[in-house]
Design a protein around this motif. Structure first.
Motif, PDB file in Angstrom:
ATOM      1  N   TYR A 101       0.935  -1.258  -0.229  1.00 49.24           N
ATOM      2  CA  TYR A 101      -0.181   0.361  -0.285  1.00 49.24           C
ATOM      3  C   TYR A 101       1.053   1.070  -0.425  1.00 49.24           C
ATOM      4  CZ  TYR A 101      -4.255  -3.017   1.038  1.00 49.24           C
ATOM      5  OH  TYR A 101      -5.145  -3.545   1.402  1.00 49.24           O
ATOM      6  N   ALA A 113      -4.250   3.441  -0.032  1.00 47.35           N
ATOM      7  CA  ALA A 113      -4.439   2.070  -1.157  1.00 47.35           C
ATOM      8  C   ALA A 113      -3.283   1.428  -2.650  1.00 47.35           C
ATOM      9  CB  ALA A 113      -4.893   3.363  -1.994  1.00 47.35           C
ATOM     10  N   LYS A 117      -2.339   4.263  -6.515  1.00 45.87           N
ATOM     11  CA  LYS A 117      -3.680   4.553  -7.014  1.00 45.87           C
ATOM     12  C   LYS A 117      -4.606   5.731  -6.278  1.00 45.87           C
ATOM     13  CE  LYS A 117      -5.278   0.234  -9.210  1.00 45.87           C
ATOM     14  NZ  LYS A 117      -6.320  -0.973  -9.515  1.00 45.87           N
ATOM     15  N   TYR A 121      -7.127   8.653  -6.613  1.00 43.13           N
ATOM     16  CA  TYR A 121      -8.767   8.640  -5.367  1.00 43.13           C
ATOM     17  C   TYR A 121      -8.675   9.590  -4.560  1.00 43.13           C
ATOM     18  CZ  TYR A 121      -9.668   3.637  -5.781  1.00 43.13           C
ATOM     19  OH  TYR A 121     -11.125   2.451  -6.429  1.00 43.13           O
ATOM     20  N   ILE A 154      -8.978   1.608   0.440  1.00 41.97           N
ATOM     21  CA  ILE A 154      -8.881   1.184  -0.186  1.00 41.97           C
ATOM     22  C   ILE A 154      -8.219  -0.298  -0.528  1.00 41.97           C
ATOM     23  CG2 ILE A 154      -9.257   1.550  -2.888  1.00 41.97           C
ATOM     24  CD1 ILE A 154      -9.055   4.741  -1.072  1.00 41.97           C
ATOM     25  N   PRO A 156      -7.170  -3.683  -2.446  1.00 41.36           N
ATOM     26  CA  PRO A 156      -7.230  -3.927  -3.870  1.00 41.36           C
ATOM     27  C   PRO A 156      -8.028  -4.702  -4.617  1.00 41.36           C
ATOM     28  CG  PRO A 156      -6.005  -5.255  -2.219  1.00 41.36           C
ATOM     29  CD  PRO A 156      -6.420  -3.987  -1.541  1.00 41.36           C
ATOM     30  N   ASP A 157      -8.487  -5.403  -3.498  1.00 42.11           N
ATOM     31  CA  ASP A 157     -10.123  -6.881  -3.655  1.00 42.11           C
ATOM     32  C   ASP A 157     -10.786  -6.632  -2.662  1.00 42.11           C
ATOM     33  OD1 ASP A 157      -8.741  -8.800  -2.065  1.00 42.11           O
ATOM     34  OD2 ASP A 157      -7.668  -8.848  -3.710  1.00 42.11           O
ATOM     35  N   ASP A 191     -11.095  -1.913  -4.470  1.00 42.77           N
ATOM     36  CA  ASP A 191     -10.495  -0.957  -5.895  1.00 42.77           C
ATOM     37  C   ASP A 191     -11.819  -1.213  -6.638  1.00 42.77           C
ATOM     38  OD1 ASP A 191      -8.464   0.475  -7.386  1.00 42.77           O
ATOM     39  OD2 ASP A 191      -8.104  -1.193  -8.226  1.00 42.77           O
TER      40      ASP A 191
END
Length: 392
Positions: A101, A113, A117, A121, A154, A156-157, A191
């Protein structure tokens, strides 16, 4: 010795209450204090207390409820409470979430995040904050600046998001796309890119008070984007004094404001147009019209204001009505609506918010009979609907 052990918690409780009362009465900034129980150590400032509990805010802005009868020691750590420096907040997040992250800060946020990314955001969250502040400023209400940078995480999945939900005590399920937690003061999502690769098998909203929007027929990426706006609105409202982070907030007030800001048109036209139709949340309007014509009981507004029951029995209907009522109030009585939010947020958060008190606060703020207001409110919605049909 047994007598001393029995008396010690009582004397600590008395000392704690005396200190907290003195701190409350003083105009000077609160002290940094430490309370210990057998289970944990709390360091921060007391933001609300009574004879039983103290709500402690730590130096990062997180809240904890401390049962005073469990306090085993109490002391002042420093003469003045100070927030953690930004570099320490970032380091704490990095330690918590690991090297995959990235942690960045913006003017009002700390974004955690997947690498590469966070900046994108951060831009979305800052845009929402600016739209929110501008919207209320145009209506004569200056929201206060947040005391702390607001944290957004945030994942990743969806799987890692669900793992975090469990740690946060939030029930995870396929319909849960994100949430804001008023105690941790964090917004948690997963995400957008990951969402496009997943099927949303559950198209119902959860019953959690600060959680999500379900897909409602949208693709996952679109639903998750809406969720991000919805939960970010919660976070801004709770951090700028429109809602209280402890105690009771009428759920229709909290969710009504968030659903109002789901509208892209409202956020991009925060005051230029006099036409309410340009700021509607189309999906919520369509749902409410169907609900009001087929299932909604006559003269039910009073019960909706007094109780959160509809959110438990028919969640989507409740969200639609929360949007419709809020939109009516902000479009037709913006100054009174702002004062109403302020009056709710300034209540003693440790006192029960009874149904009668909710009704009294509403009537006092809007200076009207609820049944009379309900007639005007439903006419307003009917007019919006007619204009929408004509436009199409």
């Amino acid at each position: 010795m047994l007598t001393c052990l029995r008396l010690m918690p009582l004397s600590l409780l008395g000392a704690s209450l005396f200190w907290l009362s003195t701190e409350t009465a003083c105009a000077k900034p609160p002290s940094l204090i430490q309370m210990k129980t057998e289970e944990t150590v709390f360091v921060g400032k007391s933001i609300a207390h009574n004879a039983d509990v103290s709500w402690m805010m730590d130096q990062s802005g997180m809240l904890s409820e401390v049962a005073l009868k469990k306090v085993t020691s109490f002391r002042r750590v420093a003469s003045e409470f100070q927030k953690l420096p930004l570099n320490k907040i970032k380091q704490q997040l990095q330690n918590e979430f690991g090297p995959l992250y990235e942690i960045i800060s913006t003017r009002h946020y700390v974004i955690c995040a997947p690498r590469g990314k966070a900046k994108a955001y951060g831009g979305v969250f800052e845009d929402l904050y600016e739209s929110f502040s501008h919207y209320f400023a145009l209506r004569g209400y200056q929201v206060k600046a947040p005391e702390f940078l607001m944290v957004a995480v945030i994942f990743p999945d969806q799987s890692q998001f669900f793992d975090y939900c469990k740690k946060d005590g939030v029930r995870a399920g396929q319909g849960l796309l994100g949430y804001y937690h008023p105690h941790t003061n964090r917004t948690a999502l997963f995400d957008l890119a990951a969402a496009t690769a997943q099927e949303d098998s559950d198209h119902n909203e959860t019953g959690l008070i600060y959680s999500r929007i379900s897909a409602d027929g949208k693709d996952m990426a679109e639903a998750l984007r809406d969720t991000m706006i919805h939960e970010a609105t919660h976070q801004v409202a709770f951090n700028t004094g429109l809602h209280t982070r402890i105690g009771e907030n009428p759920r229709w007030v909290v969710e009504g404001l968030a659903t109002t800001f789901e509208s892209d048109e409202l956020r991009s036209h925060t005051g230029g147009s006099t036409n309410s139709l340009s700021r509607i949340n189309r999906n919520r309007l369509i749902w409410f019209v169907n609900y009001s014509r087929t299932r909604r009981e006559k003269a039910s507004l009073r019960n909706f204001i007094r109780s959160d029951a509809l959110f438990r029995s028919s969640t989507l209907d409740a969200y639609a009505e929360a949007w419709a009522l809020t939109f009516f109030l902000v479009e037709t009585q913006p100054a009174r609506y702002s004062r109403y939010l302020k009056s709710i947020s300034e209540r003693d958060p440790l006192q029960e918010y009874s149904a009668d008190a909710r009704e009294d606060d509403f009537k006092k703020a809007f200076k009207t009979n609820i049944r009379t207001l309900e007639v005007d409110y439903l006419k307003f919605v009917d007019q919006l609907t007619a204009e929408l049909v004509q436009q199409n």
